[in-house]
Design a protein around this motif. Structure first.
Motif, PDB file in Angstrom:
ATOM      1  N   ARG A 106      17.289  31.805 118.652  1.00  0.00           N
ATOM      2  CA  ARG A 106      17.777  32.255 119.963  1.00  0.00           C
ATOM      3  C   ARG A 106      17.413  31.232 121.038  1.00  0.00           C
ATOM      4  O   ARG A 106      18.217  30.924 121.926  1.00  0.00           O
ATOM      5  CB  ARG A 106      17.197  33.617 120.316  1.00  0.00           C
ATOM      6  CG  ARG A 106      17.768  34.177 121.628  1.00  0.00           C
ATOM      7  CD  ARG A 106      17.179  35.520 121.973  1.00  0.00           C
ATOM      8  NE  ARG A 106      17.603  36.563 121.064  1.00  0.00           N
ATOM      9  CZ  ARG A 106      16.796  37.180 120.189  1.00  0.00           C
ATOM     10  NH1 ARG A 106      15.518  36.832 120.106  1.00  0.00           N
ATOM     11  NH2 ARG A 106      17.256  38.123 119.416  1.00  0.00           N
TER      12      ARG A 106
ATOM     13  N   ALA B  98      34.531  31.543 115.867  1.00  0.00           N
ATOM     14  CA  ALA B  98      34.102  30.423 116.706  1.00  0.00           C
ATOM     15  C   ALA B  98      35.320  29.884 117.445  1.00  0.00           C
ATOM     16  O   ALA B  98      36.293  29.455 116.810  1.00  0.00           O
ATOM     17  CB  ALA B  98      33.467  29.329 115.852  1.00  0.00           C
TER      18      ALA B  98
ATOM     19  N   ILE C 224      29.178  29.309 124.959  1.00  0.00           N
ATOM     20  CA  ILE C 224      28.589  30.165 123.930  1.00  0.00           C
ATOM     21  C   ILE C 224      29.636  30.590 122.901  1.00  0.00           C
ATOM     22  O   ILE C 224      29.312  30.807 121.722  1.00  0.00           O
ATOM     23  CB  ILE C 224      27.898  31.394 124.558  1.00  0.00           C
ATOM     24  CG1 ILE C 224      27.027  32.097 123.498  1.00  0.00           C
ATOM     25  CG2 ILE C 224      28.914  32.354 125.184  1.00  0.00           C
ATOM     26  CD1 ILE C 224      26.081  33.119 124.078  1.00  0.00           C
ATOM     27  N   GLU C 225      30.897  30.679 123.312  1.00  0.00           N
ATOM     28  CA  GLU C 225      31.965  31.066 122.388  1.00  0.00           C
ATOM     29  C   GLU C 225      32.184  30.033 121.296  1.00  0.00           C
ATOM     30  O   GLU C 225      32.831  30.311 120.287  1.00  0.00           O
ATOM     31  CB  GLU C 225      33.277  31.272 123.150  1.00  0.00           C
ATOM     32  CG  GLU C 225      33.264  32.437 124.119  1.00  0.00           C
ATOM     33  CD  GLU C 225      32.646  32.061 125.468  1.00  0.00           C
ATOM     34  OE1 GLU C 225      32.347  30.851 125.675  1.00  0.00           O
ATOM     35  OE2 GLU C 225      32.476  32.959 126.308  1.00  0.00           O
TER      36      GLU C 225
ATOM     37  N   ASP D 252      22.552  38.577 112.294  1.00  0.00           N
ATOM     38  CA  ASP D 252      23.868  38.633 112.916  1.00  0.00           C
ATOM     39  C   ASP D 252      23.840  39.523 114.155  1.00  0.00           C
ATOM     40  O   ASP D 252      24.350  39.153 115.218  1.00  0.00           O
ATOM     41  CB  ASP D 252      24.878  39.155 111.893  1.00  0.00           C
ATOM     42  CG  ASP D 252      26.271  39.301 112.475  1.00  0.00           C
ATOM     43  OD1 ASP D 252      26.943  38.276 112.638  1.00  0.00           O
ATOM     44  OD2 ASP D 252      26.686  40.453 112.753  1.00  0.00           O
TER      45      ASP D 252
ATOM     46  N   VAL E 136      27.928  28.349 116.682  1.00  0.00           N
ATOM     47  CA  VAL E 136      27.662  29.001 115.399  1.00  0.00           C
ATOM     48  C   VAL E 136      26.173  28.829 115.116  1.00  0.00           C
ATOM     49  O   VAL E 136      25.599  27.791 115.448  1.00  0.00           O
ATOM     50  CB  VAL E 136      28.502  28.346 114.274  1.00  0.00           C
ATOM     51  CG1 VAL E 136      28.137  28.902 112.901  1.00  0.00           C
ATOM     52  CG2 VAL E 136      29.988  28.508 114.554  1.00  0.00           C
TER      53      VAL E 136
ATOM     54  N   ARG F 256      33.080  37.881 113.335  1.00  0.00           N
ATOM     55  CA  ARG F 256      32.866  36.994 114.471  1.00  0.00           C
ATOM     56  C   ARG F 256      33.669  35.715 114.250  1.00  0.00           C
ATOM     57  O   ARG F 256      33.891  35.293 113.121  1.00  0.00           O
ATOM     58  CB  ARG F 256      31.384  36.665 114.615  1.00  0.00           C
ATOM     59  CG  ARG F 256      30.499  37.882 114.858  1.00  0.00           C
ATOM     60  CD  ARG F 256      29.118  37.471 115.307  1.00  0.00           C
ATOM     61  NE  ARG F 256      28.191  38.583 115.297  1.00  0.00           N
ATOM     62  CZ  ARG F 256      28.097  39.494 116.248  1.00  0.00           C
ATOM     63  NH1 ARG F 256      28.891  39.427 117.302  1.00  0.00           N
ATOM     64  NH2 ARG F 256      27.214  40.480 116.157  1.00  0.00           N
TER      65      ARG F 256
ATOM     66  N   TRP G 276      30.067  34.256 109.016  1.00  0.00           N
ATOM     67  CA  TRP G 276      31.289  33.573 109.443  1.00  0.00           C
ATOM     68  C   TRP G 276      31.776  32.624 108.351  1.00  0.00           C
ATOM     69  O   TRP G 276      32.971  32.524 108.095  1.00  0.00           O
ATOM     70  CB  TRP G 276      31.006  32.809 110.734  1.00  0.00           C
ATOM     71  CG  TRP G 276      32.065  31.829 111.132  1.00  0.00           C
ATOM     72  CD1 TRP G 276      33.284  32.109 111.675  1.00  0.00           C
ATOM     73  CD2 TRP G 276      32.002  30.399 111.003  1.00  0.00           C
ATOM     74  NE1 TRP G 276      33.982  30.941 111.908  1.00  0.00           N
ATOM     75  CE2 TRP G 276      33.210  29.880 111.503  1.00  0.00           C
ATOM     76  CE3 TRP G 276      31.025  29.513 110.535  1.00  0.00           C
ATOM     77  CZ2 TRP G 276      33.475  28.507 111.530  1.00  0.00           C
ATOM     78  CZ3 TRP G 276      31.278  28.156 110.560  1.00  0.00           C
ATOM     79  CH2 TRP G 276      32.499  27.667 111.054  1.00  0.00           C
TER      80      TRP G 276
ATOM     81  N   LEU H 155      19.742  28.308 120.648  1.00  0.00           N
ATOM     82  CA  LEU H 155      21.058  28.713 121.136  1.00  0.00           C
ATOM     83  C   LEU H 155      21.096  28.673 122.657  1.00  0.00           C
ATOM     84  O   LEU H 155      22.034  28.134 123.263  1.00  0.00           O
ATOM     85  CB  LEU H 155      21.363  30.124 120.619  1.00  0.00           C
ATOM     86  CG  LEU H 155      22.548  30.874 121.202  1.00  0.00           C
ATOM     87  CD1 LEU H 155      23.844  30.150 120.912  1.00  0.00           C
ATOM     88  CD2 LEU H 155      22.609  32.300 120.635  1.00  0.00           C
TER      89      LEU H 155
ATOM     90  N   ARG I 173      26.249  35.742 117.312  1.00  0.00           N
ATOM     91  CA  ARG I 173      27.126  34.602 117.154  1.00  0.00           C
ATOM     92  C   ARG I 173      27.553  34.473 115.696  1.00  0.00           C
ATOM     93  O   ARG I 173      26.883  35.001 114.807  1.00  0.00           O
ATOM     94  CB  ARG I 173      26.432  33.297 117.592  1.00  0.00           C
ATOM     95  CG  ARG I 173      25.998  33.235 119.055  1.00  0.00           C
ATOM     96  CD  ARG I 173      27.148  33.496 120.016  1.00  0.00           C
ATOM     97  NE  ARG I 173      28.317  32.653 119.736  1.00  0.00           N
ATOM     98  CZ  ARG I 173      29.584  33.082 119.799  1.00  0.00           C
ATOM     99  NH1 ARG I 173      29.871  34.343 120.122  1.00  0.00           N
ATOM    100  NH2 ARG I 173      30.579  32.269 119.523  1.00  0.00           N
TER     101      ARG I 173
END
Length: 287
Positions: free
Chosen positions: A168, A8, A181-182, A210, A185, A6, A262, A171, A215
């Protein structure tokens, strides 16, 4: 089986688990006792971390160790901004570790490329709008309250499920507040409102976290209490001091890299930089 990494949006792709080096510009850090409180020493240390293999350097001016009291905004700015400017001027990729929107905003203006907020935007209602406006990546950590009393909040029926659900929610709040959202982290918050058993359960469940959150995952185990408990061995035995937990930290870095993290956030870089590279080589060999 090898799994895609993944990423960021807005940060480099390293092709493996990244290594985030830590600079605590504080007099009361649990891990290094104020060794980098001086700006010149802090900048030099950041450059040393990069030379040892850090992909980015995380600068923080407020201790979040259990029981720590907050510093005021002016003092946090005084500690952080000169170090951010100094490192950025040397071409270092810098993140700022802060719970204050004003510090995040000024650090980004000084060249920081990532905001790492242990409260996930909940300590300061202006944080999410500021980060959204800045368009930089944002770390959302699992958090149940300030350091002064967080140990009292370490109560779980199922720590993996509850941390996943609470992360969540955080987030979703960040995204609803305008952060793409992209660029988000997530961090399970090892050591924050958690005891050793909780931390170990979360490390064991990194792949589950994960998959559930979808993310990039930052794992910050460096020198933390749960490693001291593991290394102490027999119940009642004294754990080794924080600075004697770096080999154990590197072991977690290898596990985190294997399980798709990540990045790992560490105080001593070289061993973890080696660990994540070995983990990646093993993953490549398993294709």
């Amino acid at each position: 089986m090898h799994r895609p990494l993944r990423t960021a949006h807005g940060l480099p792709e390293w092709g493996r688990c990244g290594v985030m080096g830590v600079i605590n510009v504080t007099p009361d850090s649990f891990s290094d006792g104020g060794r980098w409180f001086d700006t010149t020493a802090a900048v030099k240390h950041g450059l040393d971390l990069v030379a040892e293999g850090a992909d980015l350097v995380d600068v923080g001016g407020e201790s979040t160790r259990p029981g720590a009291l907050r510093v005021d905004e002016e003092e946090e700015l005084r500690r952080v901004l000169p170090v951010v400017r100094g490192l950025v001027g040397e071409g270092v990729l810098v993140s700022v570790d802060t719970m204050r929107a004003s510090v995040a905003e000024r650090a980004v203006a000084a060249g920081a490329r990532l905001v790492n907020d242990v409260s996930g935007g909940r300590a300061d209602p202006d944080m999410v709008p500021v980060v959204a406006e800045a368009g930089v990546p944002f770390v959302v950590m699992h958090w149940r309250g300030q350091s002064v009393d967080m140990n009292d909040r370490a109560v779980y029926g199922d720590v993996v499920r509850e941390v996943t659900d609470e992360l969540r929610s955080a987030l979703d709040q960040a995204v609803a507040g305008g952060i793409a959202i992209e660029r988000v982290v997530v961090d399970p918050g090892l050591g924050f409102a958690k005891n050793a058993e909780h931390d170990l359960a979360l490390v064991a469940a990194l792949r589950e976290l994960d998959a559930a959150l979808g993310r990039p995952l930052l794992v910050a185990a460096s020198r933390k209490r749960f490693l001291g408990r593991v290394l102490a061995g027999e119940p009642g035995s004294a754990p080794p001091p924080a600075r004697e937990r770096d080999a154990a930290t590197a072991a977690v870095s290898a596990l985190a890299a294997r399980d798709g993290a990540w990045a790992v956030r560490v105080h001593e870089v070289r061993a973890s930089a080696d660990a994540v590279r070995v983990a990646r080589a093993v993953a490549e060999a398993a294709r």
